[in-house]
Design an enzyme around this catalytic site. Structure first.
Site, PDB file in Angstrom:
ATOM      1  N   CYS A 115      -0.988  33.349  20.651  1.00 26.82           N
ATOM      2  CA  CYS A 115      -1.538  32.068  20.166  1.00 26.82           C
ATOM      3  C   CYS A 115      -0.635  30.878  20.482  1.00 26.82           C
ATOM      4  O   CYS A 115      -1.075  29.732  20.408  1.00 26.82           O
ATOM      5  CB  CYS A 115      -1.800  32.142  18.669  1.00 26.82           C
ATOM      6  SG  CYS A 115      -3.054  33.351  18.248  1.00 26.82           S
ATOM      7  N   HIS A 252      -2.341  24.697  16.119  1.00 27.54           N
ATOM      8  CA  HIS A 252      -3.094  25.913  16.451  1.00 27.54           C
ATOM      9  C   HIS A 252      -4.046  26.196  15.300  1.00 27.54           C
ATOM     10  O   HIS A 252      -3.690  26.043  14.125  1.00 27.54           O
ATOM     11  CB  HIS A 252      -2.130  27.082  16.662  1.00 27.54           C
ATOM     12  CG  HIS A 252      -2.829  28.403  16.740  1.00 27.54           C
ATOM     13  ND1 HIS A 252      -3.906  28.615  17.575  1.00 27.54           N
ATOM     14  CD2 HIS A 252      -2.624  29.566  16.075  1.00 27.54           C
ATOM     15  CE1 HIS A 252      -4.323  29.860  17.416  1.00 27.54           C
ATOM     16  NE2 HIS A 252      -3.572  30.461  16.512  1.00 27.54           N
ATOM     17  N   ASN A 282     -10.451  31.145  15.415  1.00 28.99           N
ATOM     18  CA  ASN A 282      -9.162  31.173  16.112  1.00 28.99           C
ATOM     19  C   ASN A 282      -9.403  31.585  17.564  1.00 28.99           C
ATOM     20  O   ASN A 282      -9.762  32.725  17.836  1.00 28.99           O
ATOM     21  CB  ASN A 282      -8.237  32.166  15.400  1.00 28.99           C
ATOM     22  CG  ASN A 282      -6.855  32.243  16.021  1.00 28.99           C
ATOM     23  OD1 ASN A 282      -6.626  31.750  17.120  1.00 28.99           O
ATOM     24  ND2 ASN A 282      -5.929  32.877  15.307  1.00 28.99           N
TER      25      ASN A 282
END
Ligand code: UT7
Length: 325
Positions: A115, A252, A282
């Site tokens: 990520c 993020h 996500n």
């Protein structure tokens, strides 16, 4: 001083979008819209079809970034693709995207930092631009987590979505005495001791079992805010700035609770924090460029604004960057 100008941004999302209820029904999950919203802020996510691979989505996002900047693909001399879900182990997804864009010059490679991938890729491209090795770089985050999720694990499969985002960086000579524009700094970290709290169980070379994402969500959560806050402090200190100088936080997009905690810690109003986790879920390395694309395209983030990005992901990896648009 040579710096990386942020010249264009583009995103791509699969057409198919599923609400929490639709996802639960489709995969027969014992979950509820209420649980998912309350714990994560997620309301829906995009899921790729068979044609929409990481390279396909990344190429679309890159075309949009090029169009926004009004730059021809033939000027690109570096493509870095942050992804944990490449089309193949090799050739790199970056090379497949290079071919899709009709580019035959320069170089292209993939980068794996889960990520945090976009922050890592931005840092590498920026360093190459500053040293004069690169003139025009495409930095792409593209992910297709729907193919690596364990659809029997309700603790992880409700959290992720598919998509891609791309940023175009251009080398720019700036006078030493003028306020800097573009990527001001990047700060990266990793701590492999925590590799077992978020990982994919298998590698492309081990094809005897399907690869699935495994996460100890509580443990990841426990590390998130402290480590991210540390990386943000570093970024501000390195640039002699304070939280009051930040116009936008583009974090993020893993969990609304982590995003809100970071906004609070930085004394930012809700309307200074870009949130897409509600409608994208996500999307790992794609989440920051997708959020940037959304907020720049709808006019919230404007030229001259100071944007802070930060991410934490599998590795653990984490980092931050400050960008003056
Ligand atoms: O991008 C990479 C970075 N990743 C992250 O930042 C993720 C960080 N972690 C998180 O966002 C949270 O830890 C989660 C959202 C993943 C989970 O929230 P939590 O509050 O930590 O829940 P939990 O995992 O501790 O589970 C609590 C309960 C459990 O039931 P019991 O054991 O208390 O009876 C789970 O089985 O919730 C249950 N549960 C669910 N219930 C309904 C887990 N997933 C679900 C679900 N629906 N989808």
């Amino acid at each position: 001083m040579r710096r990386s100008l942020f010249a264009g941004i583009g995103g791509y999302l699969p057409a198919r979008s599923l609400t929490n209820d639709q996802l639960a029904a489709e995969y027969q999950l014992e979950t509820s819209d209420e649980w998912i919203r309350e714990r994560t802020g997620i309301e829906r996510r995009h899921i790729a079809n068979a044609e929409e691979t990481a390279a396909f989505m990344g190429a679309h996002a890159a075309r949009r970034a090029l169009a926004m900047a009004g730059i021809d693909a033939t000027r690109i001399d570096c493509i870095i693709v942050a992804t944990s879900t490449p089309d193949q182990a090799f050739p790199a997804t970056a090379v497949t995207i290079q071919a899709a864009l009709g580019i035959t010059q320069g170089f292209a490679f993939d980068l794996s930092a889960a990520c945090s991938g976009f922050v890592y890729a931005l840092s590498v491209a920026d360093a190459m631009i500053r040293t004069g090795q690169v003139q025009a770089a495409l930095v792409i985050g593209t992910e297709i987590y729907s193919r690596i999720l364990n659809w029997q694990d309700r603790g992880t499969c409700v959290l992720f979505g598919d998509g891609a985002g791309a940023a175009l960086l251009l080398a720019d000579e700036q006078p030493d005495d003028a306020p800097p524009i573009g990527v001001l700094s990047t700060h990266l970290h990793a701590d492999g001791r925590y590799g077992d709290i978020l990982y994919i169980d298998g590698a492309t070379g081990q094809n005897d079992k399907p690869q699935h994402l495994v996460m100890n969500g509580r443990e990841v959560f426990r590390h998130a805010v402290g480590k991210l806050a540390g990386a943000v402090e570093e970024a501000l200190k390195a640039n002699h700035l304070t939280t009051a100088d930040i116009d936008w936080l583009v974090p993020h997009q893993a969990n609304r609770r982590i995003i809100d905690a970071m906004g609070k810690r930085l004394n930012l109003n809700d309307n200074q924090v870009v949130v897409t986790v509600d409608h994208h879920a996500n999307t790992s390395a794609a989440s920051i460029p997708l959020a940037l694309a959304e907020a720049i395209n709808d006019g919230r983030i404007k030229p001259g604004h100071l944007v802070l990005i930060e991410a934490l992901g599998g590795g653990l990896t984490w980092g931050s960057a400050l960008i003056r648009l």
